[in-house]
Each structure stands twice: as C-alpha cells, then as structure tokens.
Design a protein around this motif. Structure first.
Motif, PDB file in Angstrom:
ATOM      1  N   PRO A   1      13.543 -23.340 -37.587  1.00  0.00           N
ATOM      2  CA  PRO A   1      14.482 -24.217 -37.712  1.00  0.00           C
ATOM      3  C   PRO A   1      15.104 -24.773 -36.494  1.00  0.00           C
ATOM      4  O   PRO A   1      14.931 -24.005 -35.522  1.00  0.00           O
ATOM      5  N   GLY A   2      15.763 -26.177 -36.400  1.00  0.00           N
ATOM      6  CA  GLY A   2      16.543 -26.321 -35.364  1.00  0.00           C
ATOM      7  C   GLY A   2      17.559 -25.272 -35.136  1.00  0.00           C
ATOM      8  O   GLY A   2      18.522 -24.866 -35.954  1.00  0.00           O
TER       9      GLY A   2
ATOM     10  N   GLN B   1      17.401 -22.500 -33.557  1.00  0.00           N
ATOM     11  CA  GLN B   1      16.745 -21.140 -33.354  1.00  0.00           C
ATOM     12  C   GLN B   1      16.761 -20.660 -32.051  1.00  0.00           C
ATOM     13  O   GLN B   1      16.286 -21.584 -31.015  1.00  0.00           O
TER      14      GLN B   1
ATOM     15  N   MET C   1      16.717 -23.866 -29.295  1.00  0.00           N
ATOM     16  CA  MET C   1      16.110 -25.135 -29.784  1.00  0.00           C
ATOM     17  C   MET C   1      17.130 -26.132 -30.286  1.00  0.00           C
ATOM     18  O   MET C   1      17.994 -25.623 -31.139  1.00  0.00           O
TER      19      MET C   1
ATOM     20  N   ILE D   1      18.896 -29.160 -32.588  1.00  0.00           N
ATOM     21  CA  ILE D   1      18.829 -29.542 -33.559  1.00  0.00           C
ATOM     22  C   ILE D   1      18.320 -31.024 -33.971  1.00  0.00           C
ATOM     23  O   ILE D   1      18.975 -31.946 -33.289  1.00  0.00           O
ATOM     24  N   THR D   2      17.045 -30.972 -34.352  1.00  0.00           N
ATOM     25  CA  THR D   2      16.239 -32.185 -34.390  1.00  0.00           C
ATOM     26  C   THR D   2      15.818 -32.571 -35.798  1.00  0.00           C
ATOM     27  O   THR D   2      16.010 -31.751 -36.906  1.00  0.00           O
TER      28      THR D   2
ATOM     29  N   GLU E   1      12.837 -32.830 -38.686  1.00  0.00           N
ATOM     30  CA  GLU E   1      11.612 -32.141 -39.104  1.00  0.00           C
ATOM     31  C   GLU E   1      10.329 -32.552 -38.621  1.00  0.00           C
ATOM     32  O   GLU E   1      10.308 -33.650 -38.344  1.00  0.00           O
TER      33      GLU E   1
ATOM     34  N   GLN F   1       8.405 -31.152 -31.962  1.00  0.00           N
ATOM     35  CA  GLN F   1       9.028 -31.548 -30.943  1.00  0.00           C
ATOM     36  C   GLN F   1       8.326 -31.199 -29.443  1.00  0.00           C
ATOM     37  O   GLN F   1       7.804 -30.073 -29.426  1.00  0.00           O
TER      38      GLN F   1
ATOM     39  N   TYR G   1       6.951 -27.455 -30.127  1.00  0.00           N
ATOM     40  CA  TYR G   1       7.895 -26.579 -31.202  1.00  0.00           C
ATOM     41  C   TYR G   1       7.895 -27.320 -32.589  1.00  0.00           C
ATOM     42  O   TYR G   1       8.470 -28.593 -32.528  1.00  0.00           O
TER      43      TYR G   1
ATOM     44  N   THR H   1       9.710 -28.239 -35.760  1.00  0.00           N
ATOM     45  CA  THR H   1      11.008 -27.798 -36.455  1.00  0.00           C
ATOM     46  C   THR H   1      10.833 -27.915 -38.148  1.00  0.00           C
ATOM     47  O   THR H   1      10.560 -29.188 -38.568  1.00  0.00           O
TER      48      THR H   1
ATOM     49  N   GLY I   1      15.258 -29.378 -40.351  1.00  0.00           N
ATOM     50  CA  GLY I   1      16.386 -30.101 -39.443  1.00  0.00           C
ATOM     51  C   GLY I   1      16.841 -31.083 -40.095  1.00  0.00           C
ATOM     52  O   GLY I   1      17.250 -31.055 -41.319  1.00  0.00           O
TER      53      GLY I   1
END
Length: 775
Positions: free
Chosen positions: A617-618, A620, A661, A663-664, A666, A669, A685, A687, A690
C-alpha cells in the motif's frame, strides 16, 4: 649598510626608486623582480641583506605548462600567498534537487556511459591533466595520474577490471627538499608490470648577489615507481634538476656587484618506457623536458637591487635510466638552445643560442619496438610564441639516447594563441605535437593549429605521418567531421598492438554558444590513409563520433574558467580503447567542480536499483538498494517525479536506504535513483491500495447504504448488513497485513474507523427499517 638604512627611512628616495621600478616594468626588455629589501637581523654589516622572495618565474609565466603557469601567476591555491585561495573553489549550498539537474545524459552509440573516477577531500574539488598507462601484461589494468588540488602533489587511481571500478586516490609525494608538486604527471609501464610516474617537484634555492641573498623557485623532474600496480608509490627520485647561478664581476667603488644571474626552471616533462636496443628484455626509461633559463642583468636603483631580463633561453633535453629509475644520466640536449630577446646582441656565454624570439616547448619521447627513440617538440620560430607560425621537429636516436640525429622539420603551421577567442582557458598546449609509433615503426603526429583557409576557426586537429623513420612527412590532413569554425583542442594519439590509430580531442561543435565541449574520437586501420568510425550493428559510418554523454563548460570547472590543464589521455589494447579527460558537469549545479571522467568502447555495467517489498500500500516503508552508481556522491530517490530521500553512495558506488513510499493512486509507480553525476537507475513499486482504492471502497459503501436505506435492490436488511460487515472485515484484514509489514498507514486506520462508523450507522438504519416493516 648605513646608506641602505637611510634609504628605508627616506620617503623621497623610496619614491624615486618606485618610479624607476615602474619604468623598468614598462620597458619590454626589463622586469624588476626583487625591489623590496628586508634588513638583516641586528643590522650587522657582516650579514647579507635578503631580498624578499619575488616572482622570478614572471618572464616565463605564459610559456610554462600546467600548474607551473598557475604558480608563476600566483593562482595555485595550494601555494601560500596565492591570489586565488582555496576558498575560491568552495561550493555554495546545493540548489534544490541537486543532481536531479544533471540526469539528461545523451549517450553516444560508440562508447560507454561516462563515469567520474576522481573524488574530493577538500574544498578544492578540481582535478586536471589526466594521463594514463595500460599494463602490457594485463589489458584490464589501468593507472591514471592527475593534478589534484585536494593534495600538495599528484594523485593516482587504479582499475583492474577495465574501468568498471576504481581504487584511489593514492598520493605520490614530491621531493622531500621541495615544497609542493608542480603537476604534469605522465605514466608508463615496464615489461615486468611496474608502473613509473614522472612529474614536477617545486622548491626554493638561495643564491647571493653581493650583499643580497635571493630566493628563487626552481623545479626538479621527479620520478616515483609502483611495484604493486598503483597501490603505493616509492619515494621520488630526481631525474633532473638545475640550480641558479651567477656570473658576477668585482664590486665597484660603491661595493655594488655587476653581472648576470641565471634562473633555471625545468618544465613539461614527458616519459616513455621501452626496450634496450641491444637487449630487448631490458627496459630503459626516457624522460624529456624543457629547460628554461632566464638571464637577468644586475641593476641598482640608487642602493636598491633590481634586475632586467636580458633573454630567455630554452632547450629540449633528455635523461635516461637503465636501472628502473634509481639512477639517471646527465642531460642530453636534443633541440638547439633558442632564445627570446630583443635586439641582435650575442647570446651570453659564447653565442650558443640561436633566434631572437623563439621558444621550444612540448616535447614527447617515444620508444619504437626496436629500441630506437624518437622525440618531437614545437618551435615557436622567430615571430615569438603564441602567434604567427610555428614548426614541429622530430629527432631520432639509434644508440639508446646517447646521441640524436639533426632535428628534422615535420611541418610549418599557424600556431594557436594563449587562449581561444571564445573561452578563458589556456589552450596553447594544443599546438604541442602528440607522437605515436606503429608496430612497423610508422611515425604518427597530431597537433592543433589554426586553419589558414578559415580565419574564424580557433583550432583544427591535423595529422601527418612518416614511413621512413622521420626523414620525410606527408602533407597534413584535418581530422574529424566538423566543417564549420568550431574549436577543436587537446588532441591525443595512440596506436594499438595491431597498428590501428586512435585519436581523441575536445570539440565545441555541438554548442551554439561556443563554450561547452564534448570529447570526440576517430580511428584509422590503414595507417592513416582513411579515417572514420563504423558500428555495423547499428549501420553507423561517420568521420568521427562523440564520446561524452554530457558536455563540459570550462567556466563551471575552475574559477574564471582559467584552467582545464594542457592535455587529456587515450590508450588502446587489441580489444578496447580507453579515454580520460577533464569534465566539469558537476559544476552545473553547485560551485566550481572539475573531475576526471572515463569512457571505453565496451558498455559499462548499468546502474541498478532494487526495492523490497516491491508491492504494497501507499505509505509503506521499503528498503531501496542501489548499485553501480558513482562512489561518494549524493543520490536522490524519486517516486513519480518527487524526491522522497537523499542518500550517499559508498566507495563502491552502492547505498541502502529505508524510505516510505508516498501515497499514490493504485498501480505501478516509477522509482528513479539519480546520483550527482547524472547516472540513473529505475524500477517500479506497485501500489495495491492507494487513492483509487479508497474511492472504490467509498463508492461501494455508499451504494450499499443507499440500497439499504431506500430498500432498493430487492434485498432484505439482514443481507445488506452482512455485506457491510464483510467490507469491514476486509478493511481489518488489510490492517493486519500492513501491520505485519512494519506499521499501518495513517490513512488505512482512518478509513477503517470511518468505514466502521458508516457500517454501524447503516446497521441502525437497517434495523429501524425492518422494525417498522414488522410493525
């Protein structure tokens, strides 16, 4: 002595002395070098007056090479009293983003990405004049020597894997009796795998003129040897040194001596290691250099000692060692002794000098496969140095350097000036010939001269060759594909064991401003009859090819853009070509900065970056590891175009960091790692929860609540509550999974709490609705 004391206390007398000194400076033949007096301790008449240390190198300052010129100009920051202190190099705080401003490399198809091999250990982040040597017993073993303003002397770097990784710096000392190193490092391997390095060592020498004691800076040509491949260097040995001397007459009625003072300075050493012509298994070391002798006439302004420059004599000389550099022969003159003076007076000491405004400079020795020795140099001719015409000469020795043939003129050409008209750095050294010899004793020379057909051109690279041991030479041809007036400079030449010729140079053709330069390269496989570069895999055939992947701006490398050295370097094996040059890319986003960059034909391992875990998840925390980046440089970790962390690589070009990382949305990235020199490595990465996930869950909950409240969808309340509870369980499961990874993102907890509240409210509404229906 009483008169001297009264002079020091008489303002009028001192004023007249100052006026006289200014008159001498104005005269083109006179230079007052030491007008100031320091009274001897206690005023004793038996103690000589000492003339304060003055710049005796002033008459030769524009024709010295490398840091010798900086020393003469009082611009070497390593020397006490320099007009350019170390603080002049200090870099300001880096601008936002740092190296993110320099990742726009444009790799050439022919050569590897560029790496910067030198590192900094002071506030003088400048290295210049690289030279390198290739081990004949191991084509992956290279040693590079540089002038390094981090240290008092020169330093070296070594690679054992063809330039992929480098060890260093290792300092090489100057002579213990001297004060600092004067640069001009040149290296060479012998057959046993030992590497030798020659450079200038600068110190002081005292001499007396009557009652006055003088101090002059003099130089030695020092040689150090490494028996461990460049890991350490022996204490240096002086291969050549010449001391100041005087030719004075008896004192006059005022006890003032008259006569001449000779101030020598040895400059521009070069070295070649090759076989003894009588025993090919034994190596000899040959060193050539320019001997400058400034001849001064002793003058007096009342009682103040002063000097006038009578003339400047220059000679190309050679010394040799037959025992690995331990002992050296007496110098042998190869060129005539020429002089720069005014008028037509005979040379002091019996007329050994010829010419009126001539300088010889820029020698290079080279040992042929059969042990014969060739030496090339430039003669500025009688129209003075750095203007008009110049000549290149070559002389040969068939008896291991004991005697040489009469110098044979190679070419007459238009000499470059002190600096080009479009830049501030000195480039006169471009006119010095570069010499190489093929396996069949083919002799090749390249040099930079002004193009007589294009008066706007500041320099082109010319090539000529001899197939008869230097007796005759071909008409020079221009190398490279530039057909305009852009500057080419600092051409370097080498041959490989198969006889192929390789040439590199600095080139400003790609910069419309005419300030930034790239490194260009061309080659010939037919003894210089045709030139060009071919890459059959990409169907490329050009007259030359670019080597660098980012341009250098000399104004960003050294204060005021004054100095990038006098030469670059190139070596080649049967399978590979290696190049080093002065590179100022790091100066683009900080203070002055000039490194030594390296490239080769074969690709270098690309920078790599790894992320663990690669999915989550964002928000993390993850571990980021980078490899094959520049050592000891800042590294910027960027996600989606935003910098999330700044790290620093170790001596191996690696780093490990833990970052959160952002928060972006889904999905995948892009994660980029960029070091200060512009090396880039990317990965991704994924996500899996997100901003998009939050919206999906929110929309799902809202639709279920609407259906529950409005009674739509045909379901009863118990089923709707069950579905909402399932959504809450899913959120709880997400929290447990994230918690196992080392922490729960704040937004996950917030969403779970909000979702629980919404579900509870929905459950109350559902219960109320069912109760009403039951009633």
């Amino acid at each position: 002595m009483g008169t001297l004391r009264s002079a020091r206390n008489n303002p009028r007398l001192l004023l007249f002395a100052a006026i006289g000194a200014m008159a001498l400076v104005v005269s083109p033949m006179l230079a007052v070098l030491a007008p100031a007096l320091v009274r001897a301790d206690g005023g004793s008449e038996t103690v000589a007056e000492r003339v304060s240390a003055q710049n005796f190198l002033a008459p030769v300052q524009d024709v010295l090479s490398g840091p010798g010129w900086l020393v003469a100009q009082q611009l070497d920051p390593r020397v006490q009293g320099s007009q350019m202190p170390i603080s002049s190099f200090s870099a300001p705080a880096q601008q936002g983003g740092g190296g993110v401003l320099v990742p726009f490399r444009d790799p050439a198809p022919a050569f590897s990405r560029n790496i910067l091999i030198t590192r900094d250990f002071s506030n003088s982040p400048v290295q210049v004049e690289p030279h390198m040597a290739l081990d004949p017993t191991d084509p992956d073993h290279i040693v590079v020597g540089v002038i390094d303003f981090n240290f008092p002397g020169v330093s070296t770097y070594t690679t054992f894997d063809g330039g992929e990784t480098w060890e260093g710096p290792v300092q090489a000392s100057f002579l213990r009796t001297d004060q600092f190193g004067g640069g001009d490092p040149v290296l060479g391997f012998d057959q046993a795998g030992n590497v030798h390095m020659v450079s200038i060592s600068i110190g002081d020498e005292d001499l007396t003129v009557g009652q006055f004691a003088l101090t002059a800076q003099v130089s030695s040509i020092a040689l150090s040897t490494s028996v461990d491949g460049g890991g350490s260097w022996s204490d240096p040995v002086s291969t050549a040194r010449k001391l100041p001397s005087t030719d004075l007459g008896p004192p006059d009625e005022l006890q003032r001596v008259r006569g001449l003072v000779n101030i020598p300075f040895l400059d521009k050493p070069w070295m070649s290691v090759g076989p003894n012509p009588d025993n090919p298994d034994q190596d000899f070391i040959y060193v050539t250099y320019t001997e400058f002798v400034t001849v001064l006439d002793v003058l007096y302004i009342d009682e103040l000692l002063a000097f006038a420059v009578v003339e400047l004599q220059t000679t190309i000389r050679l010394v040799k060692s037959e025992d690995g550099g331990k002992t050296w022969t007496d110098p042998v003159g190869i060129s005539p002794t020429v002089r720069r003076s005014s008028g037509d007076s005979p040379a002091p000491g019996g007329g050994i000098a010829v010419g009126l405004k001539r300088i010889v400079q820029g020698s290079q020795p080279h040992v042929a496969p059969d042990g014969s020795v060739y030496v090339s140099w430039m003669d500025s001719t009688d129209d003075d140095s750095q203007e008009g015409l110049a000549e290149i000469y070559v002389s040969r020795s068939d008896d291991a350097g004991r005697t040489f043939t009469e110098p044979n003129r190679v070419i007459v050409f238009r000499e470059t000036g002190f600096r080009p008209r479009n830049a501030f750095f000195r480039y006169w050294g471009s006119s010095f010939p570069r010499l190489a010899i093929g396996p069949q004793e083919e002799i090749y020379v390249v040099y930079v001269g002004l193009n007589p057909a294009n008066p706007e051109d500041e320099g082109d690279v010319f090539f000529t060759k001899s197939m008869d041991q230097g007796d005759s030479w071909t008409r020079p041809s221009i190398l490279g594909g530039d057909r305009g007036s852009s500057l080419q400079f600092f051409a370097e030449l080498t041959t490989d064991p198969s006889g192929n010729i390789h040439v590199m140079w600095g080139d400003m053709r790609d910069d419309r401003v005419g300030t930034r330069y790239h490194i260009y390269y061309t080659t010939s496989s037919d003894q210089g009859e045709t030139w060009g570069f071919e890459l059959r895999e990409l169907n490329i055939r050009t007259e030359d090819t670019r080597v660098t992947d980012f341009p250098s701006n000399p104004n960003k490398g050294f204060p005021n853009g004054l100095f990038i050295g006098d030469y670059f370097a190139i070596v080649a094996s049967d399978e590979e070509v290696y190049m080093v040059w002065a590179d100022s890319r790091l100066g683009e986003f900080g203070g002055f900065n000039q490194k030594i960059a390296f490239a080769r034909r074969q690709a270098l391992p690309a920078p790599e970056v790894f992320i663990s875990p690669p999915v989550g998840p964002g928000g993390q925390e993850v571990t980021v590891q980078g490899f094959n980046l520049q050592p000891d440089l800042n590294v910027f970790v960027r996600v989606g175009g935003s910098t999330v962390s700044i790290e620093r690589t170790n001596a191996d070009g690696r780093f490990t960091a833990r970052v959160f990382m952002p928060i972006t949305g889904e999905g995948a990235q892009t994660v980029a790692v960029i070091d200060d020199s512009g090396n880039v490595a990317t990965t991704s990465y994924f996500t899996d929860f997100g901003f998009g996930s939050i919206r999906d869950r929110q929309d799902d909950l809202e639709s279920k609540i609407d259906a529950l409240i409005n009674g739509g969808g045909g379901g009863d309340g118990d089923q709707s509550v069950t579905q909402l509870r399932a959504g809450l369980d899913a959120l709880r499961e997400l929290i447990r999974e994230d918690g196992g990874g080392g922490g729960t993102a704040w937004w996950v907890i917030f969403l779970a709490t909000l979702g629980g509240a919404v579900i509870a409210a929905a459950a109350v509404v559902a219960y109320s609705t069912m109760s009403k229906r039951g009633a």
